[in-house]
Enzyme design. Structure first.
Site, short mmCIF file in Angstrom:
data_model
loop_
_atom_site.label_atom_id
_atom_site.label_comp_id
_atom_site.label_asym_id
_atom_site.label_seq_id
_atom_site.Cartn_x
_atom_site.Cartn_y
_atom_site.Cartn_z
N CYS A 122 49.21 29.22 17.79
CA CYS A 122 48.86 27.67 17.49
C CYS A 122 47.46 27.45 16.75
O CYS A 122 47.57 27.94 15.53
CB CYS A 122 49.05 26.94 18.75
N HIS A 126 54.28 28.16 20.42
CA HIS A 126 53.53 29.02 21.58
C HIS A 126 54.68 29.91 21.93
O HIS A 126 55.53 29.68 22.77
CB HIS A 126 53.41 28.01 22.86
N GLU A 150 54.29 32.06 24.44
CA GLU A 150 53.85 31.88 25.83
C GLU A 150 54.92 30.86 26.67
O GLU A 150 54.74 30.86 27.93
CB GLU A 150 52.50 32.04 26.38
#
Length: 208
Positions: free
Chosen positions: A80, A182, A184
């Site tokens: 990001c 992202h 994650e």
């Protein structure tokens, strides 16, 4: 094998560490120069504004150690804002110099009808060139939250997402990789990308 997640108070580190733990990575959140230099791989996360992030990296004296560790061959993944920081500069709140690891400038996403800024939510990926991190990513959905995009030469542009413009979703140069979305927060697809980065780090660490 250890991956250092660089700590500069730029958010979302808990989720990144949780995702790395889920795929069996020994990860440490650190701003310690010696720990960063000795790590087998680096992750530069980030949420927030480019100028604030660069100022914090400089305040913690991390710019030089990131550059020298990458120059020695250690793989780096920027996530990001962390991907945006890889570039030479950003236009966010005036021109600010970045890490200069990948040529290009960070620019604001143009506002168009039906495409509100920030670009937020799930979007499909379009792979332009294959890297170690891009297997099986064509048409897969990942989670974005950002208002600026990385304007880079096409040779460094690996994956895009359509958001009125072709938003760079993944970029790379040698051992330096970036993901604008992202991983994650992107479910199994995101974990798969982190797995691929883990393999890159492992291959590099065992070849040295």
């Amino acid at each position: 094998m250890t991956i250092a997640v660089i700590d500069y108070d730029a958010g979302n580190t808990a989720n990144v560490l949780r995702a790395l733990n889920k795929i069996g990575v020994d990860a440490v959140l650190t701003a310690d120069q010696a720990t960063i230099r000795s790590a087998d791989g680096l992750i530069l996360p980030g949420v927030g504004a480019f100028p604030t992030a660069m100022a914090e990296l400089e305040k913690r004296d991390l710019v030089g150690v990131i550059k020298s560790t990458v120059a020695s061959g250690t793989p780096l993944l920027g996530i990001c804002l962390g991907m945006q920081l890889l570039l030479e500069a950003s236009e966010e709140h005036g021109m600010t110099r970045g890490l200069g690891l990948i040529p290009g400038t960070c620019r604001e996403i143009p506002t168009k009808a039906n495409f509100p800024v920030p670009h937020m939510g799930w979007n499909a990926l379009d792979v332009h060139q294959n890297t170690a991190l891009t297997p099986e990513l064509q048409d897969k959905y990942v989670y974005f939250v950002h208002s600026y995009f990385t304007d880079v030469p096409t040779e460094f542009l690996d994956v895009t997402a359509d958001y009125g413009i072709k938003v760079p979703a993944m970029i790379s140069r040698g051992n330096v990789y970036g993901a604008q979305f992202h991983p994650e927060k992107s479910g199994d697809v995101g974990l798969g990308i982190l797995e691929e980065f883990k393999e890159v780090v492992y291959a590099d660490s065992t070849s040295n």
